[in-house]
Design a protein around this motif. Structure first.
Motif, PDB file in Angstrom:
ATOM      1  N   ASN A  46      26.319 -43.205 -74.051  1.00 49.56           N
ATOM      2  CA  ASN A  46      25.747 -44.280 -73.228  1.00 49.56           C
ATOM      3  C   ASN A  46      26.350 -44.325 -71.834  1.00 49.56           C
ATOM      4  O   ASN A  46      26.266 -45.331 -71.137  1.00 49.56           O
ATOM      5  CB  ASN A  46      25.901 -45.633 -73.929  1.00 49.56           C
ATOM      6  CG  ASN A  46      27.350 -45.927 -74.292  1.00 49.56           C
ATOM      7  OD1 ASN A  46      28.247 -45.152 -73.952  1.00 49.56           O
ATOM      8  ND2 ASN A  46      27.574 -47.040 -74.991  1.00 49.56           N
TER       9      ASN A  46
ATOM     10  N   ASP B  71      22.106 -45.363 -65.123  1.00 47.93           N
ATOM     11  CA  ASP B  71      23.164 -46.104 -65.820  1.00 47.93           C
ATOM     12  C   ASP B  71      23.063 -45.902 -67.325  1.00 47.93           C
ATOM     13  O   ASP B  71      24.064 -45.931 -68.039  1.00 47.93           O
ATOM     14  CB  ASP B  71      23.057 -47.607 -65.501  1.00 47.93           C
ATOM     15  CG  ASP B  71      23.383 -47.891 -64.038  1.00 47.93           C
ATOM     16  OD1 ASP B  71      24.164 -47.101 -63.452  1.00 47.93           O
ATOM     17  OD2 ASP B  71      22.847 -48.870 -63.499  1.00 47.93           O
ATOM     18  N   LYS B  72      21.842 -45.723 -67.779  1.00 48.25           N
ATOM     19  CA  LYS B  72      21.599 -45.478 -69.199  1.00 48.25           C
ATOM     20  C   LYS B  72      20.355 -44.596 -69.323  1.00 48.25           C
ATOM     21  O   LYS B  72      19.568 -44.470 -68.378  1.00 48.25           O
ATOM     22  CB  LYS B  72      21.383 -46.789 -69.948  1.00 48.25           C
ATOM     23  CG  LYS B  72      20.144 -47.554 -69.478  1.00 48.25           C
ATOM     24  CD  LYS B  72      19.890 -48.786 -70.335  1.00 48.25           C
ATOM     25  CE  LYS B  72      18.589 -49.478 -69.894  1.00 48.25           C
ATOM     26  NZ  LYS B  72      18.259 -50.625 -70.750  1.00 48.25           N
TER      27      LYS B  72
ATOM     28  N   GLU C  17      18.785 -44.487 -77.716  1.00 45.32           N
ATOM     29  CA  GLU C  17      20.132 -43.954 -77.761  1.00 45.32           C
ATOM     30  C   GLU C  17      20.145 -42.442 -77.967  1.00 45.32           C
ATOM     31  O   GLU C  17      19.277 -41.889 -78.645  1.00 45.32           O
ATOM     32  CB  GLU C  17      20.929 -44.607 -78.897  1.00 45.32           C
ATOM     33  CG  GLU C  17      21.244 -46.076 -78.651  1.00 45.32           C
ATOM     34  CD  GLU C  17      22.118 -46.654 -79.740  1.00 45.32           C
ATOM     35  OE1 GLU C  17      22.841 -47.633 -79.459  1.00 45.32           O
ATOM     36  OE2 GLU C  17      22.073 -46.144 -80.882  1.00 45.32           O
TER      37      GLU C  17
END
Length: 924
Positions: free
Chosen positions: A760, A781-782, A914
């Motif tokens: 992450n 950022d992600k 994810e």
């Protein structure tokens, strides 16, 4: 002494311990790789373009191409090459030579577009139809008008002929008047009493032309029922090919889509010879929609005759001609007005077809209703007509035209293709042809030339960088399914006469597009469904095949190279020829086991049907049934006959074992080889399966083989069961062998998994190829799809490859392996870890083992994601950029309406959710 022992041990290790494990995968061939239908638009091909595209296909893992010339693109007319012209044959020779150098094969259609036909089809040999005119006559009066054909479209034809003239009165009495009509159409007859209706049957022409024909291929559609038409048609190929086959492996004929072709010159004579009576007095029952028994009997005889004519006059002639060229032939029988099993069996490579999208329960599988045609759903039992004919008669290859209209254009991902391919394999088919690939000249811009009804397996597809993942999966699977022989234990009779006896309509074509009418409502189909789900493996058998069957080595066998079967099942039916019942009883007499779901009620057809019905009844009475609780059984000669409405109970009574692995929701197909059997097993359920599954054959060793990545190893076994681990959407091959091979390592079962490492941290996103322009690079950022960045319009229109990069650290870890899991992938990805290619993620679940590429400390990962073509096409339509530029059908959507992507939503592209690295452990 010690020194000698050390030397001995070292030699032993060198000789055995350090050798690589014996690979259980069969040796691959060009036929094991997927092939593709290769459209030549306008045959506007050249050597440079052919060389480039064949090389590209070879590098992507294709084993061959099937050439089908079709209509051309506008603006390229000066590059069109006439079909079978010397220049066309030169391009063909270049193609086969180049393909040979790449270890690829080449098939070609015997015609352009479809159905079969062209300029060499004369009016006489063109598809023929029955045209019926009726006239009313009162007592003592003649027909005032001439009996001549009124159809304006037929008037200028030279081959129109009056075949039958029959009059009927109110009592249904018939008088055949054909010889009472003069050459100029005057009927020399008048009734003395009563009102009469005269039926005049003309032999006319359908006037259908070849659909989507290429230059030089335009012309009438062929008369498939004529004894001379096919031979005459193929002479043009003899002229073009001479004594060579130009390197063609197999000549291909597409599905029968000849409309209104329900007659042929000489049909009346053929009918009398084959059915034993003159059709003329009964023509009224054929041409009218009557619900009478007589109509059903006449129509049954008519349909059976049509079936025999297309079998003997077209299909067998086509096969013989291909063999005269030292080639094979491939034929799609579906759509024909004939017994599909016999038609498929009469060629070298029977070919079926899938059309539309199947609903699978696989977790996360995308199936947007707006992108599919819900009326067209592939049916595994329809596919089994082709595989049954091949298995029974010993044909090693069964092919399939695959993925036609799987989804809307430009919206099909490789993950959606996989389960459809698996369903094809589960039907017994082992040779996939993509539908398809279009030849595109090098100077044609994106999206290249495209065919209007295909899933776009073209190099211009933005998903192309990762097609090797799909192709490798199919290659490994087909290498197994083309090995050995089919291992089905049951023969299920197809009661085609129940179909043919329908009093509705006239000719009867068994199409894939109307199975809801002729297949789904039958008990036969219900039996197919129940037996398949219960874990039985079966093939369908025809009357002709039953007549050729023998009882050999305690099994039923039809052909020298065909399969062995433990039992023959006759489903509940109305009509069974007495000759077929006698053949069945003869098999039982010699030792065969037979199950009847019901007593046959009647014989089909009209000729001496009362006499034949009595023969049927007398033959049935020779079976001395005894009651056995919930079924009846009889010893019959050396065999056994069972009568039961519950087929599964009858199979249990005969000790025919089912494969109980289907109780877990698994699907399978089984092959046998010398000393063992293969089980190809698929998990199309929504759940993960981690358990021991029972197998009817275990042998002395069970090896697991993963067609997804080629891994293999010896399985854990216990009490005639094998332990497997299959996530939703995964498949596995079990090789059960009598011979043990100790060089094969143990299979790596995942014993447990630690908490995942979530990646992450920030990621870099760049773009390496695609268009209309590359979006700008950015730091994330992600993880998120690149289509989520609406501040850059190019992300909304981009189709191509985006690269996500990051680095991470791994502390000292005792895990045996790591699984990289991508939560949401749009649509496929190449994984590069520490500069090494770790593989392709293209199908559900989006996971890949990467432990061997990782190291302690800092690691880098690069995920190169390729998305759909859809967003770029949407952009082009919104900006009115011309790309649809074809003659004939100029591109349609899945509902066959004009194609327009301008109103589409942006398709999510890239990664979402994810990214996990899951430490896993294998038992020691």
């Amino acid at each position: 002494m010690k020194f000698k022992n050390i030397i001995k041990i070292s030699v032993f290790c060198f000789a055995f311990g350090n050798l690589s494990a014996q690979n259980p995968w069969p040796k691959t061939t060009e036929a094991a790789k997927p092939w593709t239908r290769w459209w030549w638009m306008g045959s506007a091909v050249d050597e440079k373009g052919l060389d480039k595209q064949l090389t590209t296909l070879s590098e992507a893992g294709f084993g061959g191409v099937e050439i089908v010339p079709i209509y051309g693109a506008k603006g390229f007319e000066n590059k069109y090459i006439n079909y079978l012209s010397p220049e066309w044959m030169k391009m063909l020779q270049f193609t086969t030579d180049k393909a040979k150098s790449l270890n690829m094969g080449v098939d070609m259609a015997v015609g352009t577009g479809w159905p079969i036909g062209g300029p060499q089809v004369s009016e006489q040999d063109a598809a023929t139809k029955m045209i019926v005119q009726t006239y009313e006559i009162s007592p003592d009066k003649k027909i005032s008008e001439k009996i001549i054909l009124k159809d304006e479209k037929q008037k200028n034809l030279k081959t129109v002929k009056l075949d039958i003239v029959t009059a009927y009165n109110e009592k249904n009495e018939a008088i055949v008047l054909t010889d009472k009509v003069t050459q100029d159409g005057i009927l020399n007859w008048k009734p003395t009493s009563g009102k009469w209706t005269v039926y005049a049957v003309f032999s006319g022409k359908t006037l259908q032309k070849v659909k989507r024909a290429a230059p030089g291929g335009e012309g009438y559609t062929l008369d498939h029922f004529s004894p001379d038409a096919a031979k005459e048609y193929l002479k043009s190929f003899d002229t073009a090919f001479g004594n060579s086959n130009y390197g063609i492996r197999s000549f291909f004929n597409d599905s029968y889509e000849v409309y209104n072709a329900d007659w042929t010159a000489g049909f009346k004579e053929e009918f009398k010879q084959r059915r034993g009576y003159d059709l003329s007095p009964y023509i009224k029952y054929l041409v009218n929609d009557s619900e009478s028994e007589m109509a059903g009997r006449i129509k049954s005889d008519y349909r059976e005759t049509m079936s025999e004519l297309i079998l003997h006059n077209f299909t067998e002639n086509f096969t013989n001609w291909a063999h005269s060229k030292n080639s094979k032939n491939t034929n799609q029988a579906h759509g024909s007005p004939g017994n599909l099993l016999d038609l498929y069996a009469a060629v070298d490579i029977p070919e079926s077809e899938t059309f539309g999208s199947t609903k699978f329960d696989i977790q996360g599988l995308k199936r947007n209703l707006e992108d599919i045609n819900t009326k067209e759903v592939p049916d595994i039992n329809m596919l089994k007509f082709a595989s049954s004919a091949a298995n029974i008669t010993g044909k090693p290859l069964i092919s399939n035209e695959s993925f036609t209209w799987l989804t809307e254009h430009f919206k099909t991902s490789w993950s959606q293709v996989k389960p459809e391919a698996e369903q094809i394999f589960l039907s017994g088919i082992n040779h996939i042809f993509y539908h398809g690939t279009t030849y595109t000249p090098a100077d044609v811009q994106f999206p290249g030339w495209l065919f209007y009804a295909s899933t776009n397996f073209v190099p211009e597809n933005s998903l192309w960088p990762n097609i090797k993942g799909l192709n490798s999966y199919i290659e490994r699977t087909q290498s197994v399914l083309q090995s050995g022989k089919s291992d089905n234990e049951i023969l299920l009779y197809w009661p085609v006469y129940d179909q043919w006896a329908s009093p509705k309509g006239k000719d009867m074509t068994f199409k894939i597009h109307n199975i809801e009418k002729w297949l789904h409502p039958t008990v036969f189909y219900e039996d197919l469904e129940k037996l398949g789900k219960a874990g039985y493996s079966l093939d369908m058998i025809s009357d002709k095949m039953i007549s050729e069957a023998k009882f050999v080595n305690q099994n039923i066998k039809v052909a020298e190279d065909g399969g062995f079967y433990k039992v023959l099942i006759i489903p509940e039916l109305n009509y069974l020829p007495e000759s077929t019942l006698k053949n069945i009883l003869e098999l039982a007499q010699k030792g065969a086991s037979v199950i009847f779901q019901s007593e046959p009620k009647d014989v089909p057809g009209f000729f001496e049907f009362e006499k034949r019905r009595k023969e049927l009844q007398e033959a049935w009475k020779t079976i001395a049934f005894q009651q056995n609780v919930n079924l009846q059984s009889a010893n019959f000669g050396k065999g056994k006959i069972v009568l039961s409405s519950d087929i599964e109970k009858a199979l249990e009574f005969l000790k025919i074992e089912r494969e109980k692995l289907t109780d877990a929701g698994l699907k399978f197909v089984r092959r046998k080889f010398d000393g063992g059997k293969y089980y190809y097993i698929v998990n199309h359920t929504s759940k993960e399966i981690n358990q021991n599954i029972p197998l009817n054959f275990m042998g002395n060793q069970a090896a697991l083989m993963n067609p997804g990545n080629g891994d293999f190893g010896i399985a854990e076994t216990q009490n005639n069961s094998v332990r497997i681990q299959l996530k939703s959407g995964e498949s596995l091959i079990i090789k059960a062998s009598e011979i043990q091979d100790r060089s094969i390592p143990k299979w790596k079962y995942v014993e447990r998994a630690d908490a995942p490492i979530i990646l992450n941290q920030p990621w870099q996103l760049t773009f390496k190829e695609g268009g209309p322009e590359l979006p700008k690079s950015r730091t994330l950022d992600k993880i998120q799809p690149w289509t989520s960045f609406t501040d850059d319009a190019s992300t909304q229109s981009f189709s191509g490859t985006g690269v996500y990069r990051t680095s991470f650290k791994i502390k000292k870890n005792k895990a045996d392996d790591f699984v990289l899991k991508l939560d949401k992938l749009y649509e496929s990805a190449k994984i590069i870890i520490n500069g090494q290619n770790a593989g392709i993620v293209w199908s559900l679940p989006f996971e890949i083992n990467v432990g061997k590429y990782l190291k302690k400390g800092k690691n880098t990962i690069q995920i190169e994601v390729s998305n759909l073509m859809a967003n770029r096409i949407r952009y082009m339509d919104q900006n009115k950029i011309q790309w649809r530029n074809y003659h004939e059908i100029n591109f349609v959507n899945i509902d066959y309406k004009p194609f327009d992507a301008s109103g589409w939503k942006v398709q999510p592209s890239g990664l979402d959710g994810e990214i996990q690295l899951i430490p896993v452990y294998y038992p020691k």
